[in-house]
Design a protein around this motif. Structure first.
Motif, PDB file in Angstrom:
ATOM      1  N   GLU A   2      -3.278  10.314   7.610  1.00  0.00           N
ATOM      2  CA  GLU A   2      -4.508   9.862   6.951  1.00  0.00           C
ATOM      3  C   GLU A   2      -4.262   9.355   5.530  1.00  0.00           C
ATOM      4  O   GLU A   2      -4.820   8.339   5.130  1.00  0.00           O
ATOM      5  N   GLU A   3      -3.436  10.060   4.754  1.00  0.00           N
ATOM      6  CA  GLU A   3      -3.188   9.632   3.372  1.00  0.00           C
ATOM      7  C   GLU A   3      -2.497   8.268   3.329  1.00  0.00           C
ATOM      8  O   GLU A   3      -2.842   7.407   2.524  1.00  0.00           O
ATOM      9  N   ALA A   4      -1.530   8.079   4.199  1.00  0.00           N
ATOM     10  CA  ALA A   4      -0.809   6.806   4.244  1.00  0.00           C
ATOM     11  C   ALA A   4      -1.752   5.678   4.653  1.00  0.00           C
ATOM     12  O   ALA A   4      -1.662   4.560   4.131  1.00  0.00           O
ATOM     13  N   LYS A   5      -2.671   5.963   5.569  1.00  0.00           N
ATOM     14  CA  LYS A   5      -3.638   4.949   5.986  1.00  0.00           C
ATOM     15  C   LYS A   5      -4.547   4.567   4.827  1.00  0.00           C
ATOM     16  O   LYS A   5      -4.879   3.390   4.657  1.00  0.00           O
ATOM     17  N   GLN A   6      -4.941   5.527   4.000  1.00  0.00           N
ATOM     18  CA  GLN A   6      -5.796   5.232   2.848  1.00  0.00           C
ATOM     19  C   GLN A   6      -5.062   4.385   1.811  1.00  0.00           C
ATOM     20  O   GLN A   6      -5.629   3.442   1.264  1.00  0.00           O
ATOM     21  N   VAL A   7      -3.805   4.723   1.545  1.00  0.00           N
ATOM     22  CA  VAL A   7      -3.013   3.954   0.580  1.00  0.00           C
ATOM     23  C   VAL A   7      -2.836   2.521   1.077  1.00  0.00           C
ATOM     24  O   VAL A   7      -2.974   1.565   0.308  1.00  0.00           O
TER      25      VAL A   7
ATOM     26  N   LEU B  21       0.571  -9.831   2.242  1.00  0.00           N
ATOM     27  CA  LEU B  21      -0.062  -9.500   3.522  1.00  0.00           C
ATOM     28  C   LEU B  21       0.973  -9.114   4.565  1.00  0.00           C
ATOM     29  O   LEU B  21       0.806  -8.129   5.296  1.00  0.00           O
ATOM     30  N   THR B  22       2.037  -9.883   4.653  1.00  0.00           N
ATOM     31  CA  THR B  22       3.090  -9.586   5.629  1.00  0.00           C
ATOM     32  C   THR B  22       3.697  -8.219   5.370  1.00  0.00           C
ATOM     33  O   THR B  22       3.950  -7.454   6.308  1.00  0.00           O
ATOM     34  N   LEU B  23       3.914  -7.891   4.117  1.00  0.00           N
ATOM     35  CA  LEU B  23       4.490  -6.595   3.766  1.00  0.00           C
ATOM     36  C   LEU B  23       3.572  -5.449   4.174  1.00  0.00           C
ATOM     37  O   LEU B  23       4.008  -4.483   4.805  1.00  0.00           O
ATOM     38  N   VAL B  24       2.297  -5.545   3.851  1.00  0.00           N
ATOM     39  CA  VAL B  24       1.355  -4.457   4.152  1.00  0.00           C
ATOM     40  C   VAL B  24       1.137  -4.316   5.650  1.00  0.00           C
ATOM     41  O   VAL B  24       1.029  -3.206   6.164  1.00  0.00           O
TER      42      VAL B  24
ATOM     43  N   ASP C  57       6.938  10.761   5.278  1.00  0.00           N
ATOM     44  CA  ASP C  57       7.656   9.483   5.267  1.00  0.00           C
ATOM     45  C   ASP C  57       6.694   8.301   5.246  1.00  0.00           C
ATOM     46  O   ASP C  57       6.921   7.316   4.547  1.00  0.00           O
ATOM     47  N   ALA C  58       5.628   8.407   6.032  1.00  0.00           N
ATOM     48  CA  ALA C  58       4.635   7.329   6.073  1.00  0.00           C
ATOM     49  C   ALA C  58       3.969   7.155   4.713  1.00  0.00           C
ATOM     50  O   ALA C  58       3.745   6.025   4.257  1.00  0.00           O
ATOM     51  N   LEU C  59       3.652   8.264   4.045  1.00  0.00           N
ATOM     52  CA  LEU C  59       3.019   8.196   2.729  1.00  0.00           C
ATOM     53  C   LEU C  59       3.969   7.598   1.692  1.00  0.00           C
ATOM     54  O   LEU C  59       3.562   6.749   0.884  1.00  0.00           O
ATOM     55  N   ALA C  60       5.224   8.009   1.721  1.00  0.00           N
ATOM     56  CA  ALA C  60       6.204   7.467   0.778  1.00  0.00           C
ATOM     57  C   ALA C  60       6.382   5.965   0.990  1.00  0.00           C
ATOM     58  O   ALA C  60       6.448   5.195   0.018  1.00  0.00           O
ATOM     59  N   ASP C  61       6.431   5.538   2.243  1.00  0.00           N
ATOM     60  CA  ASP C  61       6.570   4.119   2.551  1.00  0.00           C
ATOM     61  C   ASP C  61       5.333   3.344   2.098  1.00  0.00           C
ATOM     62  O   ASP C  61       5.445   2.248   1.552  1.00  0.00           O
ATOM     63  N   ALA C  62       4.153   3.906   2.325  1.00  0.00           N
ATOM     64  CA  ALA C  62       2.908   3.241   1.929  1.00  0.00           C
ATOM     65  C   ALA C  62       2.833   3.088   0.411  1.00  0.00           C
ATOM     66  O   ALA C  62       2.396   2.048  -0.092  1.00  0.00           O
ATOM     67  N   LYS C  63       3.264   4.107  -0.325  1.00  0.00           N
ATOM     68  CA  LYS C  63       3.250   4.026  -1.792  1.00  0.00           C
ATOM     69  C   LYS C  63       4.254   2.992  -2.299  1.00  0.00           C
ATOM     70  O   LYS C  63       3.973   2.253  -3.244  1.00  0.00           O
ATOM     71  N   ALA C  64       5.415   2.922  -1.648  1.00  0.00           N
ATOM     72  CA  ALA C  64       6.417   1.930  -2.046  1.00  0.00           C
ATOM     73  C   ALA C  64       5.896   0.516  -1.770  1.00  0.00           C
ATOM     74  O   ALA C  64       6.060  -0.389  -2.597  1.00  0.00           O
ATOM     75  N   LYS C  65       5.258   0.341  -0.621  1.00  0.00           N
ATOM     76  CA  LYS C  65       4.674  -0.965  -0.301  1.00  0.00           C
ATOM     77  C   LYS C  65       3.567  -1.327  -1.279  1.00  0.00           C
ATOM     78  O   LYS C  65       3.422  -2.484  -1.653  1.00  0.00           O
ATOM     79  N   SER C  66       2.786  -0.338  -1.704  1.00  0.00           N
ATOM     80  CA  SER C  66       1.701  -0.582  -2.646  1.00  0.00           C
ATOM     81  C   SER C  66       2.237  -1.130  -3.967  1.00  0.00           C
ATOM     82  O   SER C  66       1.667  -2.066  -4.540  1.00  0.00           O
ATOM     83  N   THR C  67       3.336  -0.562  -4.423  1.00  0.00           N
ATOM     84  CA  THR C  67       3.954  -1.031  -5.658  1.00  0.00           C
ATOM     85  C   THR C  67       4.465  -2.459  -5.498  1.00  0.00           C
ATOM     86  O   THR C  67       4.265  -3.309  -6.381  1.00  0.00           O
ATOM     87  N   GLU C  68       5.108  -2.733  -4.380  1.00  0.00           N
ATOM     88  CA  GLU C  68       5.625  -4.076  -4.115  1.00  0.00           C
ATOM     89  C   GLU C  68       4.486  -5.087  -3.961  1.00  0.00           C
ATOM     90  O   GLU C  68       4.603  -6.237  -4.383  1.00  0.00           O
ATOM     91  N   VAL C  69       3.366  -4.654  -3.368  1.00  0.00           N
ATOM     92  CA  VAL C  69       2.207  -5.538  -3.191  1.00  0.00           C
ATOM     93  C   VAL C  69       1.673  -5.988  -4.549  1.00  0.00           C
ATOM     94  O   VAL C  69       1.346  -7.155  -4.745  1.00  0.00           O
ATOM     95  N   ARG C  70       1.580  -5.056  -5.480  1.00  0.00           N
ATOM     96  CA  ARG C  70       1.099  -5.420  -6.827  1.00  0.00           C
ATOM     97  C   ARG C  70       2.005  -6.465  -7.457  1.00  0.00           C
ATOM     98  O   ARG C  70       1.542  -7.388  -8.130  1.00  0.00           O
ATOM     99  N   SER C  71       3.306  -6.318  -7.245  1.00  0.00           N
ATOM    100  CA  SER C  71       4.260  -7.282  -7.777  1.00  0.00           C
ATOM    101  C   SER C  71       4.060  -8.650  -7.124  1.00  0.00           C
ATOM    102  O   SER C  71       4.066  -9.680  -7.806  1.00  0.00           O
ATOM    103  N   LEU C  72       3.888  -8.668  -5.806  1.00  0.00           N
ATOM    104  CA  LEU C  72       3.685  -9.935  -5.096  1.00  0.00           C
ATOM    105  C   LEU C  72       2.360 -10.595  -5.481  1.00  0.00           C
ATOM    106  O   LEU C  72       2.287 -11.823  -5.597  1.00  0.00           O
TER     107      LEU C  72
END
Length: 156
Positions: free
Chosen positions: A71-76, A57-60, A32-47
């Motif tokens: 660990e994977e979610a922390k890296q993303v 910054l607030t989102l991340v 779940d943490a990894l899926a959330d981190a990947k979704a945030k990563s996509t949204e960050v690129r858009s922002l």
């Protein structure tokens, strides 16, 4: 001759407190943490594309992963933050930092220290940029931010 220095004497102490006892584990599963981190990563690129550094910054920095089991979610999340940091003009940093809540400023400081720890090991890590952010963040948040980050056991 100095092999005695490599012995972990805490293993013989029944009353020794471990890090796991001091910090509550991250409440979500690793998947779940990894899926959330990947979704945030996509949204960050858009922002970032829209020039909304403060929003990115607030989102991340909201509900960031911590602890040993994600660990994977922390890296993303770290790479998302590095994208934000590297794409922001130095003149925009103070306004972005001022718009953050105190907890988000502390989390940003944690990620800046994590990036500095990795140094030149990872791609996309520019220590000069991270130090510039550190300077601006310390100007806004004060040295209390540094102390809170150093005392917090939740590692990113």
């Amino acid at each position: 001759m100095d092999s005695f220095r490599k012995i972990d004497i805490d293993q013989y102490d029944e009353d020794a407190i471990t890090n796991e006892e001091l910090v509550e584990p991250y409440p979500r599963s690793a998947a779940d943490a990894l899926a959330d981190a990947k979704a945030k990563s996509t949204e960050v690129r858009s922002l970032i594309g829209r020039g909304d550094t403060a929003g990115a910054l607030t989102l991340v920095l909201s509900d960031y992963p911590y602890g040993p089991n994600v660990e994977e979610a922390k890296q993303v999340t770290l790479h998302s933050l590095l994208e934000i940091v590297n794409s922001t003009k130095s003149s925009d940093i103070p306004a972005a930092v001022k718009s953050l809540h105190t907890d988000h400023r502390d989390a940003l400081m944690k990620y800046l220290y994590k990036g500095l720890e990795l140094g030149g090991e990872g791609e996309g890590i520019n220590c000069a940029v991270l130090l510039g952010w550190h300077e601006r963040l310390t100007e806004v948040a004060g040295t209390g931010c540094i102390v809170r980050v150093m005392a917090d056991r939740r590692r990113v």
